[in-house]
Motif scaffolding. Structure first.
Motif, PDB file in Angstrom:
ATOM      1  N   UNK A 109       0.816  -1.209   0.000  1.00 25.46           N
ATOM      2  CA  UNK A 109       0.000   0.000   0.000  1.00 25.46           C
ATOM      3  C   UNK A 109       0.849   1.259   0.000  1.00 25.46           C
ATOM      4  N   UNK A 110       1.978   1.215   0.712  1.00 27.25           N
ATOM      5  CA  UNK A 110       2.811   2.409   0.825  1.00 27.25           C
ATOM      6  C   UNK A 110       3.842   2.507  -0.289  1.00 27.25           C
ATOM      7  N   UNK A 111       4.024   1.417  -1.040  1.00 30.20           N
ATOM      8  CA  UNK A 111       4.952   1.464  -2.157  1.00 30.20           C
ATOM      9  C   UNK A 111       6.397   1.640  -1.758  1.00 30.20           C
ATOM     10  N   UNK A 112       6.796   1.040  -0.639  1.00 26.25           N
ATOM     11  CA  UNK A 112       8.178   1.140  -0.185  1.00 26.25           C
ATOM     12  C   UNK A 112       8.536  -0.083   0.641  1.00 26.25           C
ATOM     13  N   UNK A 113       9.795  -0.488   0.565  1.00 23.25           N
ATOM     14  CA  UNK A 113      10.238  -1.716   1.222  1.00 23.25           C
ATOM     15  C   UNK A 113      10.468  -1.541   2.713  1.00 23.25           C
ATOM     16  N   UNK A 114      10.631  -0.315   3.164  1.00 16.80           N
ATOM     17  CA  UNK A 114      10.789  -0.039   4.596  1.00 16.80           C
ATOM     18  C   UNK A 114       9.882   1.138   4.933  1.00 16.80           C
ATOM     19  N   UNK A 115       9.373   1.202   6.131  1.00 12.52           N
ATOM     20  CA  UNK A 115       8.502   2.327   6.494  1.00 12.52           C
ATOM     21  C   UNK A 115       9.285   3.625   6.612  1.00 12.52           C
ATOM     22  N   UNK A 116       8.573   4.736   6.611  1.00 10.96           N
ATOM     23  CA  UNK A 116       9.251   6.031   6.744  1.00 10.96           C
ATOM     24  C   UNK A 116      10.034   6.115   8.047  1.00 10.96           C
ATOM     25  N   UNK A 117       9.486   5.513   9.089  1.00 19.55           N
ATOM     26  CA  UNK A 117      10.182   5.535  10.380  1.00 19.55           C
ATOM     27  C   UNK A 117      10.810   4.168  10.599  1.00 19.55           C
ATOM     28  N   UNK A 118      12.113   4.130  10.654  1.00 21.97           N
ATOM     29  CA  UNK A 118      12.856   2.877  10.794  1.00 21.97           C
ATOM     30  C   UNK A 118      14.138   3.159  11.569  1.00 21.97           C
ATOM     31  N   UNK A 119      14.990   2.171  11.806  1.00 18.80           N
ATOM     32  CA  UNK A 119      16.182   2.407  12.628  1.00 18.80           C
ATOM     33  C   UNK A 119      17.118   3.502  12.125  1.00 18.80           C
ATOM     34  N   UNK A 120      16.952   3.934  10.853  1.00 17.31           N
ATOM     35  CA  UNK A 120      17.870   4.921  10.303  1.00 17.31           C
ATOM     36  C   UNK A 120      17.234   6.295  10.165  1.00 17.31           C
ATOM     37  N   UNK A 121      15.997   6.432  10.584  1.00 15.35           N
ATOM     38  CA  UNK A 121      15.320   7.721  10.444  1.00 15.35           C
ATOM     39  C   UNK A 121      14.858   8.215  11.808  1.00 15.35           C
ATOM     40  N   UNK A 122      14.140   9.326  11.782  1.00 17.37           N
ATOM     41  CA  UNK A 122      13.624   9.904  13.013  1.00 17.37           C
ATOM     42  C   UNK A 122      12.100   9.913  12.957  1.00 17.37           C
ATOM     43  N   UNK A 123      11.462  10.138  14.087  1.00 14.93           N
ATOM     44  CA  UNK A 123      10.011  10.069  14.170  1.00 14.93           C
ATOM     45  C   UNK A 123       9.329  11.020  13.190  1.00 14.93           C
ATOM     46  N   UNK A 124       9.927  12.178  12.930  1.00 17.38           N
ATOM     47  CA  UNK A 124       9.302  13.160  12.045  1.00 17.38           C
ATOM     48  C   UNK A 124       9.145  12.644  10.623  1.00 17.38           C
ATOM     49  N   UNK A 125       9.889  11.609  10.257  1.00 17.06           N
ATOM     50  CA  UNK A 125       9.771  11.058   8.900  1.00 17.06           C
ATOM     51  C   UNK A 125       8.365  10.533   8.625  1.00 17.06           C
ATOM     52  N   UNK A 126       7.654  10.164   9.687  1.00 23.24           N
ATOM     53  CA  UNK A 126       6.321   9.590   9.515  1.00 23.24           C
ATOM     54  C   UNK A 126       5.323  10.600   8.958  1.00 23.24           C
ATOM     55  N   UNK A 127       5.580  11.895   9.152  1.00 21.90           N
ATOM     56  CA  UNK A 127       4.657  12.925   8.672  1.00 21.90           C
ATOM     57  C   UNK A 127       5.304  13.872   7.659  1.00 21.90           C
ATOM     58  N   UNK A 128       6.557  13.632   7.314  1.00 21.85           N
ATOM     59  CA  UNK A 128       7.283  14.534   6.419  1.00 21.85           C
ATOM     60  C   UNK A 128       6.763  14.402   4.987  1.00 21.85           C
ATOM     61  N   UNK A 129       6.449  15.510   4.281  1.00 23.07           N
ATOM     62  CA  UNK A 129       5.940  15.425   2.908  1.00 23.07           C
ATOM     63  C   UNK A 129       6.955  14.846   1.926  1.00 23.07           C
ATOM     64  N   UNK A 130       8.241  15.015   2.214  1.00 24.95           N
ATOM     65  CA  UNK A 130       9.254  14.448   1.324  1.00 24.95           C
ATOM     66  C   UNK A 130       9.209  12.928   1.394  1.00 24.95           C
ATOM     67  N   UNK A 131       9.167  12.391   2.619  1.00 25.62           N
ATOM     68  CA  UNK A 131       9.125  10.944   2.778  1.00 25.62           C
ATOM     69  C   UNK A 131       7.841  10.353   2.243  1.00 25.62           C
ATOM     70  N   UNK A 132       6.737  11.102   2.351  1.00 26.93           N
ATOM     71  CA  UNK A 132       5.445  10.597   1.888  1.00 26.93           C
ATOM     72  C   UNK A 132       5.353  10.548   0.370  1.00 26.93           C
ATOM     73  N   UNK A 133       6.217  11.304  -0.313  1.00 23.78           N
ATOM     74  CA  UNK A 133       6.268  11.217  -1.764  1.00 23.78           C
ATOM     75  C   UNK A 133       5.097  11.823  -2.493  1.00 23.78           C
ATOM     76  N   UNK A 134       4.383  12.763  -1.892  1.00 26.51           N
ATOM     77  CA  UNK A 134       3.257  13.392  -2.558  1.00 26.51           C
ATOM     78  C   UNK A 134       3.712  14.408  -3.593  1.00 26.51           C
ATOM     79  N   UNK A 135       2.738  15.146  -4.156  1.00 29.53           N
ATOM     80  CA  UNK A 135       3.075  16.133  -5.165  1.00 29.53           C
ATOM     81  C   UNK A 135       3.920  17.255  -4.581  1.00 29.53           C
ATOM     82  N   UNK A 136       3.579  17.673  -3.365  1.00 33.16           N
ATOM     83  CA  UNK A 136       4.338  18.743  -2.710  1.00 33.16           C
ATOM     84  C   UNK A 136       5.448  18.106  -1.889  1.00 33.16           C
ATOM     85  N   UNK A 137       6.629  18.011  -2.489  1.00 31.75           N
ATOM     86  CA  UNK A 137       7.738  17.331  -1.824  1.00 31.75           C
ATOM     87  C   UNK A 137       8.795  18.333  -1.373  1.00 31.75           C
ATOM     88  N   UNK A 138       8.352  19.570  -1.089  1.00 38.40           N
ATOM     89  CA  UNK A 138       9.279  20.586  -0.623  1.00 38.40           C
ATOM     90  C   UNK A 138       8.942  20.967   0.805  1.00 38.40           C
TER      91      UNK A 138
END
Length: 316
Positions: A109-138
């Motif tokens: 469903x998310x189109x990615x092999x690892x979730x936005x929040x994983x051992x190499x990222x931070x909690x904010x990745x879960x809501x970051x527009x860049x990580x979410x890959x939407x149209x507004x990625x700035x």
């Protein structure tokens, strides 16, 4: 980690297949049913629910490091559905040690092999527009965090990558940032086809107005330290940069002079839409530019899609 990514990719592929069939079948959670299966995962074995059930958003395998669980389609008449609340309870128990929610995602469903929040990222990745890959990625600003800064650069690299078209023995790479609706695009593509057919690797580059240093270096990095540092020529053919020029005018002599002048500001190799002039006249103009101290390595003429070399600097 490798096993987890491989399993996620496989399960993402399965999910795409499931979605093609829609609600025709139910989905059933299955373990390997051997002595290596974790007890908490064994409790999920044979949980059966429709694809639209929210259970699959959180507990679609893999559900942990080296998890070998899978999901299969089953006929609705063969297996009874598991009550949703019971399935969610079993899922929560299976992932109770996953306090950070690293495994609570659906790769398909998310189109990615690892979730936005994983051992190499931070909690904010879960809501970051860049990580979410939407149209507004700035972002309004990039947080002063090494992970955030690296992520922004990686996504910029991804945006600058291009479509690769094989043609003859060569290739044409078109940056995703190239405006295909631009008036020059078709002519540049025609030029690219000519050189690629002879085995060249041709790159069509985007038009950039005062680009950030990182973005510029991704595309035009080989121009750093040269006389064309900061310029944005139209295309790269193998190891050399070329500028394409074309003018529509009733004064071909002035047009040719302007095209040479403009082209040489971007590169010493230029491709010109041929005006209605003789080769002798155009060579005289080029020779005069050389006497004036201009650097000219090649001049090509584009005659309705057919390219030919008008001038090439002799090897010294």
């Amino acid at each position: 980690e490798y096993n987890f990514v491989a399993a996620s990719a496989e399960m993402a592929g399965r999910w795409e297949q499931f979605m093609r069939d829609g609600e025709r079948y139910n989905l059933q959670y299955r373990t390997q049913r051997d002595d290596k299966v974790r007890p908490e995962h064994a409790a999920l074995d044979r949980v059966t629910l429709p694809p639209s059930d929210s259970f699959w958003e959180e507990f679609y395998p893999p559900n942990g490091w080296n998890c070998r669980c899978t999901v299969v389609q089953v006929r609705k008449s063969k297996y009874p559905e598991t009550p949703h609340d019971e399935a969610m309870r079993l899922g929560d128990e299976a992932l109770q040690r996953d306090t950070k929610g690293i495994f609570r995602f659906n790769a398909g469903k998310e189109g990615k092999a690892v979730p936005d929040y994983n051992p190499y990222t931070i909690r904010r990745c879960s809501t970051c527009p860049i990580a979410k890959g939407g149209k507004d990625r700035k972002l309004a600003f990039v947080p002063d965090n090494e992970v955030c800064q690296a992520c922004a650069l990686v996504h910029q690299c991804e945006q600058l990558r291009g479509e690769v078209i094989k043609l003859g023995k060569g290739t044409i790479e078109i940056s995703h940032l190239v405006d295909r609706a631009d008036g020059d695009y078709d002519r540049l593509l025609s030029v690219a086809r000519h050189f690629a057919a002879d085995g060249a690797r041709v790159v069509l580059t985007p038009k950039m107005t005062r680009p950030a240093r990182f973005e510029y270096d991704c595309v035009y990095g080989s121009l750093r330290g040269t006389r064309y540092d900061g310029k944005c020529p139209d295309l790269k053919i193998d190891d050399y940069w070329y500028e394409h020029e074309g003018f529509v005018t009733d004064n071909p002599k002035r047009a040719f002079s302007n095209m040479v002048n403009h082209g040489l500001k971007q590169s010493d190799r230029i491709i010109i839409d041929k005006p209605d002039l003789t080769d002798a006249y155009m060579k005289r103009v080029i020779n005069q530019r050389l006497k004036d101290g201009h650097h000219i390595s090649e001049v090509w003429l584009n005659e309705n899609g057919h390219l030919r070399l008008l001038y090439k600097k002799s090897e010294e």
